[in-house]
Design an enzyme around this catalytic site. Structure first.
Site, short mmCIF file in Angstrom:
data_model
loop_
_atom_site.label_atom_id
_atom_site.label_comp_id
_atom_site.label_asym_id
_atom_site.label_seq_id
_atom_site.Cartn_x
_atom_site.Cartn_y
_atom_site.Cartn_z
N ASP A 10 0.88 -1.16 0.00
CA ASP A 10 0.00 0.00 0.00
C ASP A 10 0.93 1.22 0.00
OD1 ASP A 10 -2.05 1.81 0.06
OD2 ASP A 10 -3.14 0.85 1.69
N TRP A 11 0.38 2.37 -0.33
CA TRP A 11 1.21 3.56 -0.57
C TRP A 11 1.86 4.06 0.74
CZ3 TRP A 11 -0.12 1.26 -4.51
CH2 TRP A 11 0.02 1.75 -5.80
#
Ligand code: BGC
Length: 957
Positions: free
Chosen positions: A226-227
């Site tokens: 995920d970012w």
């Protein structure tokens, strides 16, 4: 050339760069080896193609479909597959290779801010619906990223919290939907979650990524982070995390390279990650077959001169490795104007309308619906004019074709309108309310368009309660008192309490229905379409009734999943709790009769057949649900669990036979002791019905089960799970279940600040709070509207290491180190000077000037771009980067201010005359107080008043 062969031709540096993003959305390209980049973009209920050059505010115009909560309520796998293929086509038209979705985390609590994106409290339903979506997208030659793997069931401290979950619950509730999708729909990629599971970050969790996902489930695609979810990249590479997103600006590539050279990371793990990245790139570009020994040998770096200018990601020799991404990106946008793509926004809007109609759930109807054209109809509430169609955060779609219910209804008849209340805030406006009451008294029927304001639910923070705004609750009651035909239409992404439910005639749950929501609502209100949605989640009476009420969202370090497997209806049925609306509930304008149940068994499987007849006078669809329960079980269980469903479309009087296969998994439970799924021998109840609480036909079957079956626990060991209320499991019992001591919930008070901690931790640390809180408050307390309050919450819960990686060099490791030492009372003066430098440092400036140059170039090129200039009030990781940059500049100012003040006030001289240098520790000095006063003076100057009203009270009605 084979991918493995290509890898042999890559340098260690190139390989290390390839396993990170080139920017926020593209993978790294290595021209020398003929490796292009591919692009990922957010979803899931529409395409959110943002442009890192323009910032997150602007994304390509696209079509907004209903969000996950609504989609799952359609209970229609074909519809999901169809939506997937529409989205796949849109992605293709926009040159997007992978859409970041579907999001299938389980709705553990209705408070999770992101529930509107998620599908269900039930893993079977989520798994089936998501598999259909994945099949649809991938049938168009576009990949998906199934997210967020796993146990990301809250927004509060999502980047650091550790979910404490027992193995059985993890497998049966939180992993089961992922397992189904991976095994049956074969998604190209998975996105790992931010959080830890039992103490280990998902991004560096070998059990999750390698043992379970790859070895057990046979996943052979790519796992991306995920970012900003990467903490220790080296551990991540070993654990099976292939791609870090977004780019860490070379920081982690360098670390990987150094670790391989130092022998701390076996290069074989790096090669595996590179292989998975290249397999995906090859799937969408077919580059590998064009690469030859000769093409690599013939490569001349000077040919790349143009690329070198365009991207912030550079290798150590200053050569641009990912250069073509920025250029490509600009080119993509120019090339994807409506004229030259097959992406027809008007046609897809029509699809959005058809889909939305099936996602809405008629919760109650005592006859006011459907409306009749000749009635005097009043619409109340601003949502009738401005429907709330989607939630905030990374899934926010930039759509422009929003048609309100008021606009759509004029096609049917003349409806009257009264605003009644604002759709954005909880403020009672007596004048508006009085006008609405007056008009309602004169109407034949009043439809109140209620719902949650944007600020009540979003990615980035959880809800504080499940109430609608009080101004809405009050007006609904008042109107219902004077108008017997009061209908409420709800616009919300997650359950709300309805203290007025017995007073109103009908309720339609529209969820966040996408851009065609207004039209779909009107289609249902006027009976043009017969509602057929069913709830994919239970609506509790109040938040205190929910199974994890006592343990959500947990503490700083952990969130304990003490309710175990008893999530949603599994819990309410177990404790016999009253609910507002049960799982699977949804009414129709017609009626259905169930009959003829036949169940054949063999090999621990069953085939279920039954008939459904439309006994009413209009056509309609019924989502029939098949549940399995076990009588006299020696294992603690939910009374029943969903194991099959079918949506059947029937004309008036028509009858159809429904058939459903129940495989072994439908009867299995996960034995943590045996480390596998097992079937207990004995009798099972098959219940078929219109909702979890409306079972129409039943049968009992007998299965042989697994030989040598033995339960993991006895009722004496886990009395609350077997016989009590799992919402109140005591410490010792939960320790028995998880097989160990409860992990620490909070940091020790004397814990030194480190790079894995967050700004929130600063506030709680004695040294940090002493003189760092005012400093860091500059980061968060810039003036924010309530809409932006989530950004504040996100920032304060982001670990320092993620800030470093996501700030594009504007907040570098050295500055972070300075911050950390300062907080820990080390090297105070020296670090203030270091902080004064923080912000737009040399790299930041370089980045900015490049960005400007590219933007300029693009503006010259572009005439008719489809890139909207409208801000969409949402935010994503790029915004965090922007904010860090801004904060950096403020801190820089602040640092300079401090130094000036020190000079001006003579404190500097005093420090020196005391025989100390500015670089020395000063928190123990008697000048400490004065120093702190100075800090607050400088802080006050550059700070603005925070929006205090962002704090909601937690009182339930
Ligand atoms: C979200 C993801 C999203 C990513 C990129 C993250 O903060 O959790 O769902 O895909 O950002 O925008």
């Amino acid at each position: 050339m084979q991918i493995k062969e290509i890898i042999k031709n890559l340098t260690l540096e190139e390989k290390s760069l390839l396993i990170g993003g080139a920017d926020a959305w593209n993978t790294v390209a290595v021209k020398r080896a003929g490796i292009p980049s591919i692009r990922v973009s957010d979803g899931p209920h529409g395409l959110r193609k943002s442009d890192w050059l323009e910032g997150c505010e602007k994304t390509v115009q696209a079509v907004c479909f209903p969000s996950g909560a609504g989609l799952a309520s359609s209970f229609n796998k074909d519809l999901m597959e169809h939506l997937g293929s529409v989205l796949g086509k849109e992605c293709k038209a926009e040159n997007v290779n992978v859409i970041l979705g579907p999001a299938i985390n389980i709705k553990r609590s209705p408070l999770c801010g992101r529930n509107f994106e998620y599908m269900s409290e039930d893993p079977y339903l989520a798994g089936q619906m998501a598999s259909a979506y994945v099949r649809g997208v991938q049938s168009e030659g576009v990949g998906v990223s199934l997210k967020h793997f796993a146990a990301n069931n809250q927004e509060k401290r999502r980047m650091t919290v550790s979910a404490v979950i027992d193995e059985r619950t993890l497998r049966e509730i939180y992993l089961a939907a992922f397992e189904e999708v991976v095994r049956t729909a074969k998604p190209d990629t998975l996105m790992c979650s931010y959080n830890k599971i039992n103490g280990v970050y998902s991004s560096e969790n070998p059990k999750l990524l390698n043992e379970i996902l790859r070895d057990e489930w046979g996943f052979d695609g790519l796992v991306m982070s995920d970012w900003g979810a990467v903490c220790d990249r080296i551990k991540g590479v070993e654990a099976g995390l292939d791609l870090e997103m977004p780019s860490s600006n070379g920081i982690n590539a360098k670390k990987v390279e150094e670790a391989v050279i130092a022998g701390q990371l076996d290069e074989k793990y790096l090669d595996l990650a590179v292989e998975n990245v290249l397999k995906l790139v090859d799937k969408y570009t077919g580059f590998a077959e064009k690469v030859t020994e000769e093409s690599i040998a013939a490569y001349k770096p000077e040919e790349l001169s143009e690329d070198v200018e365009t991207s912030p990601a550079e290798n150590s020799s200053g050569e641009n490795v990912s250069g073509e991404n920025a250029e490509n990106n600009a080119k993509d946008i120019a090339e994807t104007t409506p004229e030259n793509t097959s992406f027809d926004r008007i046609a897809d809007h029509k699809e959005a309308r058809k889909i939305a109609r099936e996602c809405m759930v008629l919760l109650k109807n005592e006859g006011a619906l459907p409306l009749k054209k000749e009635q005097k109809i009043l619409f109340v509430g601003e949502f009738a004019k401005k429907p709330r169609i989607q939630g905030g955060g990374s899934s926010h779609i930039n759509c422009t074709r929003i048609i309100s219910a008021l606009q759509a209804s004029t096609r049917h008849t003349n409806v009257m309108y009264a605003k009644g209340f604002s759709s954005t805030e909880d403020v009672i406006d007596e004048r508006l309310a009085a006008e609405a009451r007056e008009k309602a008294a004169k109407a034949d029927v009043t439809v109140i368009f209620a719902g949650l304001p944007d600020s009540f639910e979003s990615e980035g923070y959880d809800r504080k309660h499940i109430r609608l705004p009080q101004c809405q609750n009050r007006l609904i009651r008042e109107i219902a008192d004077i108008q017997p035909n009061t209908v409420v239409v709800l616009h919300n992404g997650s359950p709300v309490s309805m203290p007025w439910i017995t007073n109103v005639n009908a309720v339609l749950e529209a969820y966040l229905g996408g851009e065609a929501s207004g039209e779909a609502v009107v289609d249902i209100l006027f009976g043009k379409v017969n509602p057929s949605g069913k709830l994919a989640e239970t609506f509790p009476v109040g938040i205190k009734d929910t199974p994890c009420y006592n343990f959500f969202p947990g503490n700083r370090l952990t969130v304990e999943y003490r309710e175990g497997i008893f999530v949603g209806y599994r819990y309410y049925e177990k404790v016999n709790a009253e609910v507002l609306f049960p799982f699977g509930h949804g009414l129709s304008y017609t009626s259905f009769v169930y009959s003829g149940l036949k169940v054949e068994t063999g090999n621990n499987k069953a085939k279920v057949k039954f008939k459904i007849k439309n006994t009413g006078s209009c056509a309609g669809a019924e989502a029939a649900q098949i549940y399995v329960g076990k009588t006299d079980s020696s294992v603690y269980r939910a009374p029943k669990e969903l194991k099959g469903f079918e949506k059947v479309f029937l004309k008036p009087g028509e009858e159809k036979e429904v058939e459903c296969e129940l495989d072994e998994r439908a009867f299995s439970y996960y034995s943590a002791k045996a480390g596998k799924w097992v079937i207990e021998p004995g009798k099972y109840v098959i219940s078929v019905g219109a909702s979890s609480a409306d079972i129409r036909i039943k049968d009992v079957i007998e299965l042989q089960g697994d030989p040598g079956f033995k339960p993991d626990f006895t009722a004496e060991q886990l009395p609350t799970y077997f016989l009590g209320t799992p919402a109140a499991v005591p410490d010792e019992e939960f320790e028995t279940l998880i097989g160990g001591k409860l992990p620490e919930k909070e940091f020790p008070r004397d814990k030194k600040f480190d790079i894995d901690m967050t700004l929130e931790d600063l506030k709680n640390s004695p040294t940090g709070s002493k003189y760092f809180v005012p400093l860091m408050s500059l980061v968060c307390r810039r003036r924010m509207t309530r809409k932006e309050a989530y950004a504040e919450e996100c920032m304060s819960e982001t670990p320092i290491h993620s800030m470093v990686c996501m700030s594009w060099g504007r907040f570098d490791e050295e500055s972070a180190e300075g911050v950390i030492q300062l907080v820990n009372g080390e090297n105070t003066g020296a670090n203030l000077r270091k902080l004064a430098k923080l912000g737009f440092d040399a790299f930041g400036e370089k980045f900015n000037s490049k960005k400007e140059a590219i933007l300029k170039k693009r503006k010259e090129k572009e005439r008719d771009t489809d890139m909207s200039t409208k801000s969409d009030n949402s935010f994503n990781t790029e915004k965090i980067g922007e904010m860090i940059g801004e904060a950096g500049a403020k801190i820089e100012q602040f640092g300079k201010g401090i130094m000036n003040k020190l000079e001006e006030s003579g404190i500097k001289d005093k420090i020196e005359s005391a025989g100390l240098k500015i670089g020395d520790k000063i928190d123990e000095m008697e000048l400490d107080k004065k120093f702190n006063n100075l800090i607050s003076k400088v802080t006050k100057k550059s700070d603005e008043t925070p929006d205090d009203d962002s704090k909601e009270d937690d009182k339930e009605e």
